[in-house]
Design a protein around this motif. Structure first.
Motif, short mmCIF file in Angstrom:
data_model
loop_
_atom_site.label_atom_id
_atom_site.label_comp_id
_atom_site.label_asym_id
_atom_site.label_seq_id
_atom_site.Cartn_x
_atom_site.Cartn_y
_atom_site.Cartn_z
N UNK A 419 -25.99 -63.44 -60.75
CA UNK A 419 -25.91 -62.00 -60.94
C UNK A 419 -26.10 -61.34 -59.58
N UNK A 420 -24.99 -60.92 -58.97
CA UNK A 420 -24.98 -60.45 -57.58
C UNK A 420 -24.75 -58.95 -57.56
N UNK A 421 -25.60 -58.24 -56.82
CA UNK A 421 -25.45 -56.80 -56.65
C UNK A 421 -25.00 -56.49 -55.22
N UNK A 422 -23.94 -55.70 -55.09
CA UNK A 422 -23.53 -55.16 -53.80
C UNK A 422 -24.12 -53.76 -53.70
N UNK A 423 -25.12 -53.60 -52.84
CA UNK A 423 -25.84 -52.33 -52.71
C UNK A 423 -25.39 -51.54 -51.49
N UNK A 424 -24.24 -51.89 -50.94
CA UNK A 424 -23.62 -51.14 -49.85
C UNK A 424 -22.12 -51.12 -50.08
N UNK A 425 -21.42 -50.07 -49.62
CA UNK A 425 -19.95 -50.09 -49.66
C UNK A 425 -19.42 -51.26 -48.84
N UNK A 473 -19.31 -50.36 -53.33
CA UNK A 473 -17.89 -50.17 -53.60
C UNK A 473 -17.10 -51.31 -53.00
N UNK A 474 -15.84 -51.42 -53.41
CA UNK A 474 -14.90 -52.38 -52.86
C UNK A 474 -13.68 -51.63 -52.34
#
Length: 659
Positions: A419-425, A473-474
């Motif tokens: 379970x991976x969180x991207x906490x930056x754009x 974001x991606x």
């Protein structure tokens, strides 16, 4: 003048050297006098050098066949250092050579040299003894104990890429050469240390069973594009320069050690060639007990894990570490896979402070960067939640600072609990893949502090510099830095939980689901995923007819149409709960009506909001929902801006009529 083995020893004779704490070398001839006299020596068996206390520099060459043992003449209490300045070319006797090299070529990716078996050590370093390669000056003439061919391995095969002279190191190896040093396989309890200010380059190859520390200051090639290196039992890696980690095609390299750094100026450069894969299962961490240029070769580590999550400043004790002591960088430089984690734990490889993609973020200094280049892939493989506080990019730090987008892919591997969180754009062009069973979250759903931690004579104080919202974001085709090839392959779960930043996601395919769980709006368009959409918070805007792919849609919060769009299709069922709001535009002037086309059934509840533009005509009927599987339920309330309406429905449609 070259001397024969026995002549160099004044007639020769064996020595009983077991008292020095190392393994015995049977029938070893003492060549100490010849070494201290800088004579060339030709081996014809086992030899031993008994070093006087202090530093002894040898400018001769050792050739022939045999082994060399280096020991301190006065024991460990009087350590000795042997400095070699030239290339010695002796090899093991043919009868003792067991190591073989084979070559495999892969179309479009080059060749691989594999090592089978391991030669017994050609060089043994006893406790209290140090073998130092070079003087870091113009006096160096490629110092090494180097064998690039023997009775089993022709030079044309080895190609100068493997050193067949292995080293049993129970003392210390120091790299101090202005020339490149290629080490044989290193075993033993000792450490390998590159001295400060040494730019000659060095490399390990093959299986190194050493249990000490690998300590680097400027740069080190760990393997090459053709030969893999491993250190399965090493205690740790101290990296104060550029650690270049290579994996040849069709091979998997696993590095289990923690990699520690003490001061600004370090990075790890990953080079997985072709289908090569590099797996990092440790942590890339700051160290607070191994000061810059004074490596801790006994037990390097970090006593306060929060220092990885802050910009770290040293004052007083260890001030040599400077003002950006926790700064770390990663450059992925080839088209293979770099994998963080092996699926057995949730110890994240690169914990950091909030570190946006730009080199110099507006809110304060970051302490990490990830540059993704040349179509490489960064894969995450954990069995629990982890959070990436770094914006993956192409020019975010180190040698690349221009802010350019990264070029490569990211994979969230399908390990249960991953379970991976991207906490930056994020700022990379490529494909983001979420494998079955995995979760990718965009946005942390909570604030993330940027702290500066000052260590003044061992006492820590912390200052809050800024607070990030944790939104992620991606890049998509619609982004400023986006590319038409940007895509998301979602076979797991994609969850957006941004609180402040509205984003757009497009070209989502796969069997996975999409969940919206944040207050900030997300626009979807051009998608084909089949796992369904759940809107739990905030608002999702359909940017075109294929926004929701081919699955069901459950609206428990807000669903609307993006500006300029008046229709979207739902490939499965549509269900709106009492907490949901459906917002649709109606442009009377152009005749455009907001419309949902539902392949399955539509179950209605909650609120309907209509925004009229132009002047509606009484009696005009507007069909808003058509559901092939039938319409059931009703909206709890209808709010119409610009008109008064009454609702109606038949078996397969819902409509309003202007009053």
């Amino acid at each position: 003048m070259a001397t024969g083995f026995l002549a160099a020893c004044g007639g020769g004779g064996s020595t009983d050297d077991s008292s020095q704490g190392g393994a015995q070398t049977p029938d070893a001839i003492d060549i100490t006098a010849s070494i201290l006299a800088n004579q060339d020596v030709t081996l014809s068996g086992n030899a031993v050098v008994s070093l006087p206390e202090g530093v002894s520099t040898y400018t001769g060459v050792i050739s022939g066949e045999g082994t060399l043992r280096i020991r301190p003449a006065g024991g460990t209490g009087k350590p000795g250092v042997l400095v070699v300045t030239r290339t010695s070319t002796f090899t093991l006797p043919a009868a003792r050579q067991v190591e073989t090299v084979s070559k495999t070529t892969y179309a479009g990716m080059g060749y691989v040299l594999d090592i089978t078996g391991s030669n017994p050590p050609a060089v043994t370093i006893d406790p209290g003894a140090t073998l130092r390669f070079g003087t870091n000056s113009s006096a160096d003439q490629t110092p090494n104990f180097l064998a690039t061919s023997d009775s089993r391995n022709p030079a044309s095969l080895v190609n100068g890429e493997i050193n067949l002279n292995n080293i049993l190191n129970n003392g210390a190896i120091e790299i101090n050469s202005a020339n490149f040093v290629l080490l044989g396989q290193v075993s033993g309890s000792g450490s390998v240390k590159q001295l400060a200010g040494v730019w000659g380059g060095n490399s390990m190859r093959g299986l190194n069973t050493m249990t000490g520390v690998l300590s680097l200051t400027t740069g080190h090639d760990f393997g090459s594009n053709h030969v893999m290196a491993t250190i399965p039992g090493a205690k740790a890696v101290l990296n104060e320069g550029s650690w270049l980690v290579w994996c040849p095609p069709a091979r998997v390299l696993t590095v289990s050690q923690n990699v520690y750094e003490a001061a600004y100026g370090n990075d790890i450069n990953f080079h997985p060639i072709g289908t090569g894969r590099i797996v990092m299962t440790g942590v890339y961490s700051h160290t607070d007990n191994s000061p810059h240029d004074t490596p801790n070769l006994v037990d390097p580590g970090l006593s306060d894990s929060s220092l990885n999550l802050a910009k770290v400043i040293y004052r007083g004790t260890n001030s040599v570490n400077g003002n950006d002591a926790s700064y770390r960088g990663v450059n992925i430089e080839a088209g293979g896979v770099v994998q963080w984690g092996d699926g057995t734990n949730a110890r994240f490889f690169m914990p950091s402070a909030p570190s946006p993609a730009p080199f110099a973020p507006a809110l304060g200094k970051k302490n990490a960067y990830i540059n993704l280049h040349r179509g490489g892939t960064l894969a995450f493989n954990y069995n629990g939640p982890v959070r990436l506080d770094i914006g993956i990019t192409g020019g975010g730090g180190g040698p690349y600072r221009d802010g350019s987008a990264g070029a490569g892919n990211v994979t969230i591997m399908g390990t249960a609990g991953n379970d991976v969180t991207f906490a930056q754009p994020q700022n990379y062009n490529g494909t983001t893949t979420i494998e079955s069973g995995a979760v990718l979250r965009l946005g942390s759903g909570s604030d993330i502090p940027l702290n500066y931690a000052t260590i003044n004579n061992g006492v820590k104080s912390t200052a809050l510099i800024a607070t990030y919202d944790g939104d992620g974001s991606l890049l998509t085709a619609e982004s400023g830095n986006g590319a038409t090839t940007d895509a998301i392959v979602n076979n797991g779960r994609l969850i957006v939980q941004n609180r402040a930043t509205a984003i757009t996601l497009s070209r989502i395919s796969g069997s996975g689901s999409f969940t919206h769980a944040g207050a900030a709006a997300t626009t979807l368009l051009n998608n084909s995923y089949t796992g369904g959409t759940t809107i739990s918070a905030g608002q999702v805007l359909a940017g075109n007819a294929t926004a929701f792919g081919l699955g069901d849609v459950a609206n428990n919060a807000g669903l609307g149409l993006a500006s300029g769009n008046f229709a979207t299709a739902i490939g499965g069922k549509f269900q709106q709960s009492s907490g949901g709001t459906l917002s649709l535009p109606i442009n009377v002037t152009t005749g455009s009506t907001g419309h949902l086309s539902v392949a399955g059934g539509a179950t209605l509840a909650g609120k309907l909001v209509l925004d009229f533009s132009g002047t509606p005509v009484a009696g005009q009927k507007y069909v808003l929902i058509e559901a092939a599987g039938g319409v059931s339920g009703s909206f709890d309330s209808i709010v119409a801006h610009g008109a008064a309406v009454t609702p109606g429905r038949d078996a397969t449609s819902f409509y309003v009529v202007v009053q």
